[in-house]
Scaffold this active site. Structure first.
Site, PDB file in Angstrom:
ATOM      1  N   HIS A  30       0.855  -1.180   0.000  1.00  0.00           N
ATOM      2  CA  HIS A  30       0.000   0.000   0.000  1.00  0.00           C
ATOM      3  C   HIS A  30       0.896   1.237   0.000  1.00  0.00           C
ATOM      4  CE1 HIS A  30      -3.606   2.250   0.231  1.00  0.00           C
ATOM      5  NE2 HIS A  30      -3.265   2.827   1.370  1.00  0.00           N
ATOM      6  N   HIS A  42      -2.835   9.162   1.090  1.00  0.00           N
ATOM      7  CA  HIS A  42      -2.867   7.972   0.238  1.00  0.00           C
ATOM      8  C   HIS A  42      -4.236   7.791  -0.377  1.00  0.00           C
ATOM      9  CE1 HIS A  42      -4.302   5.449   3.833  1.00  0.00           C
ATOM     10  NE2 HIS A  42      -3.937   6.585   4.366  1.00  0.00           N
ATOM     11  N   CYS A 155      -3.465   2.935  -5.478  1.00  0.00           N
ATOM     12  CA  CYS A 155      -2.692   3.759  -4.539  1.00  0.00           C
ATOM     13  C   CYS A 155      -1.288   4.050  -5.043  1.00  0.00           C
ATOM     14  CB  CYS A 155      -2.634   3.072  -3.173  1.00  0.00           C
ATOM     15  SG  CYS A 155      -1.925   1.403  -3.219  1.00  0.00           S
TER      16      CYS A 155
END
Ligand SMILES: [Zn+2]
Length: 246
Positions: A30, A42, A155
């Protein structure tokens, strides 16, 4: 920082860095932009929209991490996002969820790029100045980054965009290139098994794998464009408007 690992300590992190962490036992990473003040911006799946979209198994796995912490006791604004936006600001602890901290590398040469075992950890593209990177991240926090899509807009694409202003129609992330590259490498390997001894096969496969990833790298691809953050915000506003009118 080791040659093959981008793992860093918290005191090494700088504002404007593209950072990432591995979740679900290394199944995926991530990504986010560290904007200073112990905060990370994010891009996640918008929880209000996710109920109406069908899930793949990958989505189900990632959606757990997408929900901002509602139990954060350190920062009142941790987990803040605009309504219907997938861009969220979290404190570093909530972003990492006790995972290790890694820094995504920019401007690496081809040899280093190919030496990385995992995709989605570096790029040959140049990073812009930290101030500009933070500005883009904060601008998109307040204006959104379009719809989250595991392959086309995830992301990693968000963080890459903030760092380089590069947007690709078909997704820019090395993570996806890795997923697509690995089965291809396996496929290429099988007919060779019968004619060459295995060490050669391994070399050939690793080379193929690297080529696949390299071709997908935003620093190399020709089908990518640089879009100014103000234009991007305007484009997204336009898109939302036309969706509302339908
Ligand atoms: Zn937090």
């Amino acid at each position: 920082m080791g040659f093959l690992s981008n793992k860093i300590e918290r005191n090494e992190i700088k504002a404007g860095d593209h950072i990432y962490t591995y979740r679900a036992v290394f199944a995926y990473s991530h990504h986010g932009i560290f904007v200073g003040g112990n905060k990370v911006v994010h891009f996640t799946r918008d929880p209000e929209k996710s109920s109406t979209t069908s899930f793949s198994s990958y989505d189900i796995m990632t959606s757990k991490s997408k929900t901002p912490s509602t139990t954060c006791t350190s920062y009142a604004d941790c987990g803040f996002r605009q309504p219907e936006s997938g861009v969220v600001i979290s404190c570093l602890d909530c972003f990492l969820q006790s995972g290790a901290l890694y820094r995504f590398e920019y401007n690496v040469n081809k040899a280093v790029f190919c030496a990385k075992v995992r995709g989605g950890s570096c790029t040959t593209a140049m990073s812009d100045e930290p101030d500009l990177v933070i500005h883009r991240a904060m601008r998109l926090l307040h204006n959104g980054f379009g719809n989250y899509d595991v392959v086309l807009n995830n992301c990693e694409d968000f963080a890459l965009y903030c760092k380089t202003e590069i947007l690709a129609k078909h997704g820019t992330s090395g993570q996806v290139a890795t997923v697509l590259g690995a089965p291809l490498a396996a496929l290429l390997m099988s007919p060779l098994k019968f004619v060459v001894p295995s060490p050669v096969v391994v070399t050939v496969t690793a080379g193929m794998y690297c080529v696949t990833r390299y071709k997908n790298d935003v620093g190399v691809r020709s089908d990518v464009v640089k879009v100014n953050v103000e234009d991007l915000v305007a484009m997204n506003d336009q898109k939302l408007k036309s969706q509302d009118e339908k």
